[in-house]
Each structure stands twice: as C-alpha cells, then as structure tokens.
Design an enzyme around this catalytic site. Structure first.
Site: not given
Length: 338
Positions: A128, A165, A220, A302
């Site tokens: 992101h 995040e 992430h 993650e």
C-alpha cells in the site's frame, strides 16, 4: 475500518481473513513441521501442495472493543490534503503509477562487498501507500491481473488507534533492506513513500520482473476479526491466463515461503495464523495480481492482524518489527543460499 482510520476502500491485493482451504496430506504434514520447529520447515517439498486458484471470500472485519495502542509514524486518520513529502533520497512524490513504470527504487547505498548474498537481487514490496486515501479514484481503477480484473491498489487496513498498514509495511521494509544490504544483496523497492499513490499491483509485479529479482516479498498486515491472530505467508497458485503464468515460479515460491515462515516463527515468537492455512502459516491464492504477474519467486507475508489487540501489541512494537524483518531476511537468505 475503525474511527480515525482510512475509509474502507475496496480491499487490498493481499488481504486475507478468509476461511482456510480443505485439508490435504501436505497441510497435515506442515502442521507437524511447524510444531517441530525450523528444522522441519527446511524439509519442505517445493513441488508438493494443492493448487488453489479460486478467489475465496473475505471475512467481515470486526472492530476491536478496546482501543489498540498507538505507534510512532503517520496516522491513517490524518485528514485533509497533504503535499507530497520528500522520500529518503530527497525526491518528491511522483504524479502516480505511470511515472517510472517498472523502474522501482534502487538501494541508494552499496551492499556489503563480501556478504553471503553478494550478486543477489531482492525485491521488497511495502504494501500500500500512506497517501492512497487521497487518491481513491486512481487506486480504485480496474487493472488486468491475467485471470481477471482488480483494483489498482487499496488503502490497506489500520489498528483502531490509527496506525496504518502502509506505515507498518514501509517501516519493516526499511529494516529488511538494511539487513539484506549487510548480507551483500542488492535491494530494490517497489516504492519508498515517494509516490503520490500506488504503485498499482501490476506495476509492483513488473518492478520485480524488470529487476530480475532472485527473490521477492510483499510486506503486509491483515485486517481480520478480533481473536484471529498470527502471521501467514501467501504463496502463488498455479494460474495461467492473459499475462499471468505462474508455472515457473510456483515451486521456488513455495520453498521461499516455507523458509520465511520457519524463520519468522523462530525469530519473532509469533505463532502461525489460527484462521488461515490450517496452522501451517502458509496459504495459496490465485487472485492476487502481485503474485499472478510475477515471473520471479515471490510471496506475500501478513505479519499479523491489526484488528486483534494481542497482535497489535506486536505490530506496534519497534523491537518486534526489527525481529520480523530479521526473520524475513533469514528466510530469504536460506532460500537464496540453498
């Protein structure tokens, strides 16, 4: 998304929070290997496993009842337009994904000349972009991921206290770059916070491909329900369609993911996910453009669930983030050194 965090845009390329797939003999074996520790992980059979190319539904995110601790760094709650801020190299934000298509951000410092990863190239993809929420029209546009179409990018998730995040992923990326550089690797970033938004998932894959990376990892943190905790590594499924053909990278990517997972357990003490992967810390997906379009071994990780207070305590702790970077780096090193 909680108060003080990004507005809920279409979910990101890499979000999980989905029920795990049906058990297979390989999954059962991997559960035992995780319990046995790192040595077991190194026995991973890169050619095994069941392909999972179907997109699975995302579970509804539940807001935590208690406030998560805040952490240093830009808050996802920042309101109003921001001017592009300087990057680490002193440049200002580019106008968007079209600028420097596929170029990436090269490490500004020379790697250690005699390190064990001398001559290796590692692509690090910080998930992101903290400015994505200011460019929803651009990041919501549809792009071709080979097997279908998805959003260019999304805002990602955040803790209830507003720790984004995107901030987390970039922090871990910087720590990971330093460790890999000291091992002698050349590190290429997909972005370093210098862009106005993005890059799109298609460009994130293209940057690793253009760099001829020996390994690539996308960083992430998840946004699932309270009580769902632990890390998981996402592996590419065997998919073929349009520009997507993962056949050459499925095997090595599984090996890369298994080695990262084993080292992540050992270094951070964080458990494998209790809601994805059947306790193995591994999940296979065929709906992620960053994996589908990659021509180099690549995985997503993650690192924990930003909606669970226990995981938030880890993710917002700088000392733990350093351990996370070390665990990922050790996994990459093990993979590249065979």
């Amino acid at each position: 998304m909680s108060k003080g965090s990004f507005p809920r845009a279409p979910r990101r390329d890499g979000v999980s929070g989905r029920p795990g797939g049906r058990a297979t003999p390989l999954i059962a074996a991997l559960v035992a290997l995780v319990a046995a520790g790192l040595a077991g992980w190194l026995l991973w059979d890169a050619g095994g496993g069941e392909d999972d190319s179907a997109k699975r539904p995302v579970a509804a995110t539940s807001a935590a009842t208690s406030r998560a601790p805040a952490a240093p760094g830009p808050s996802a709650a920042a309101s109003g337009p921001r001017s592009p801020s300087p990057s680490a190299s002193g440049t200002t934000a580019s106008p968007g994904p079209s600028a420097g298509e596929g170029a990436g951000v090269a490490d500004g410092e020379a790697p250690r000349a005699d390190g064990p990863l001398k001559g290796k190239v590692v692509l690090v993809d910080p998930g992101h972009n903290i400015r994505n929420s200011e460019h929803t029209a651009e990041i919501n546009r549809s792009v071709d991921i080979g097997t279908g179409r998805k959003e260019c990018d999304t805002t990602g998730t955040s803790t209830d206290a507003g720790y984004a995040e995107a901030t987390f992923s970039l922090d871990v990326a910087h720590r990971l770059r330093t460790i890999l550089r000291n091992q002698g690797a050349k590190v290429v970033f997909t972005h370093d916070g210098e862009r106005a938004y993005g890059p799109c998932v298609t460009e994130r894959a293209a940057i690793g491909n253009k760099a001829h990376a020996d390994a690539a990892v996308s960083l992430h943190a998840d946004g699932s329900a309270v009580g769902n905790r632990g890390f998981h590594v996402i592996l590419p499924a065997l998919v073929k369609g349009g520009a997507a053909d993962t056949a050459p990278i499925v095997g090595p990517s599984k090996e890369l993911g298994a080695r990262i997972a084993g080292n992540f357990v050992r270094t951070t003490g964080s458990p494998p996910s209790n809601y994805i992967g059947g306790g193995t810390g591994l999940d296979t997906r065929g709906d992620l453009g960053g994996l589908n379009l990659s021509t180099v071994p690549k995985v997503f990780i993650e690192c924990g669930n930003m909606r669970d207070p226990e995981d938030v305590g880890r993710l917002t702790d700088a000392a733990w983030r350093e351990k996370a970077a070390q665990g990922i780096a050790d996994g990459i090193t093990d993979f590249l050194r065979g």
